[in-house]
Scaffold this motif. Structure first.
Motif, short mmCIF file in Angstrom:
data_model
loop_
_atom_site.label_atom_id
_atom_site.label_comp_id
_atom_site.label_asym_id
_atom_site.label_seq_id
_atom_site.Cartn_x
_atom_site.Cartn_y
_atom_site.Cartn_z
N ILE A 33 87.49 57.69 76.30
CA ILE A 33 88.32 56.52 76.03
C ILE A 33 89.54 57.01 75.27
O ILE A 33 89.42 57.73 74.28
N ILE A 47 87.45 47.69 73.15
CA ILE A 47 86.72 48.75 73.86
C ILE A 47 85.32 48.23 74.13
O ILE A 47 84.67 47.69 73.24
N ASP A 48 84.86 48.40 75.37
CA ASP A 48 83.50 48.00 75.76
C ASP A 48 82.66 49.25 75.99
O ASP A 48 83.07 50.12 76.78
N VAL A 49 81.51 49.34 75.32
CA VAL A 49 80.61 50.48 75.46
C VAL A 49 79.18 49.97 75.55
O VAL A 49 78.92 48.78 75.39
N THR A 50 78.23 50.89 75.78
CA THR A 50 76.82 50.54 75.91
C THR A 50 76.01 51.22 74.83
O THR A 50 76.18 52.41 74.56
N THR A 53 74.40 55.07 74.62
CA THR A 53 75.17 55.96 75.48
C THR A 53 76.26 56.63 74.66
O THR A 53 76.93 55.97 73.85
N VAL A 55 79.59 57.73 73.30
CA VAL A 55 80.96 57.23 73.37
C VAL A 55 81.86 58.40 72.98
O VAL A 55 81.71 58.97 71.90
N SER A 90 82.97 61.71 69.03
CA SER A 90 81.86 61.24 69.86
C SER A 90 80.77 60.70 68.95
O SER A 90 80.54 61.24 67.87
N MET A 117 85.29 46.80 69.05
CA MET A 117 84.41 47.51 69.96
C MET A 117 83.22 46.62 70.26
O MET A 117 82.51 46.23 69.35
N VAL A 119 79.67 46.40 71.86
CA VAL A 119 78.57 47.26 72.27
C VAL A 119 77.52 46.37 72.97
O VAL A 119 76.94 45.48 72.34
#
Length: 127
Positions: A33, A47-50, A53, A55, A90, A117, A119
């Motif tokens: 990103i 920001i879209d994250v999971t 996982t 980043v 990260s 962000m 999540v």
């Protein structure tokens, strides 16, 4: 080697090649990103994250002043970046929800230099 053994060997080789190819494609498509810091602004603002996982974020200071990048809920704190400097960070988010990120000066978020962000829960789980 008899015919059934050759067939099983060929099937296993094909399966292994498919798994390897999928893994390579997955790694190649997992791009970092890009976050850009400017005097009075930060991009992207969201920001879209999971959850669970990795980043991977590349932060670049395109401003004329010193800035940094902070996501306090995940203990992400970069060093101060001089104009033109870049750093890569990260981390693995361990909770879901919406979390602020920003550039700060003396522990206080700079005006206009904040984002969110989001999540999401891991695929296949509730949350």
């Amino acid at each position: 080697m008899n015919r059934p053994t050759r067939a099983v060997t060929a099937a296993l080789a094909s399966l292994a090649a498919t798994v390897l190819l999928q893994a390579m494609c997955s790694v190649a498509s997992a791009r970092p990103i890009q976050v850009t810091l400017r005097d009075g602004g930060i991009e992207p603002r969201e920001i879209d994250v999971t959850q669970g996982t990795t980043v991977d974020i590349v932060v670049r200071n395109d401003g004329t002043q010193i800035h940094n990048f902070v996501v306090p809920d995940f203990y992400v704190f970069t060093q101060n970046l001089h104009p033109g400097e870049t750093v890569r960070v990260s981390f693995v988010p361990d909770k879901t929800g919406k979390f602020r990120y920003y550039s700060d000066r003396d522990g206080i978020p700079e005006a206009g230099m904040q984002g969110t962000m989001k999540v999401a829960s891991q695929p296949g789980t509730a949350g």
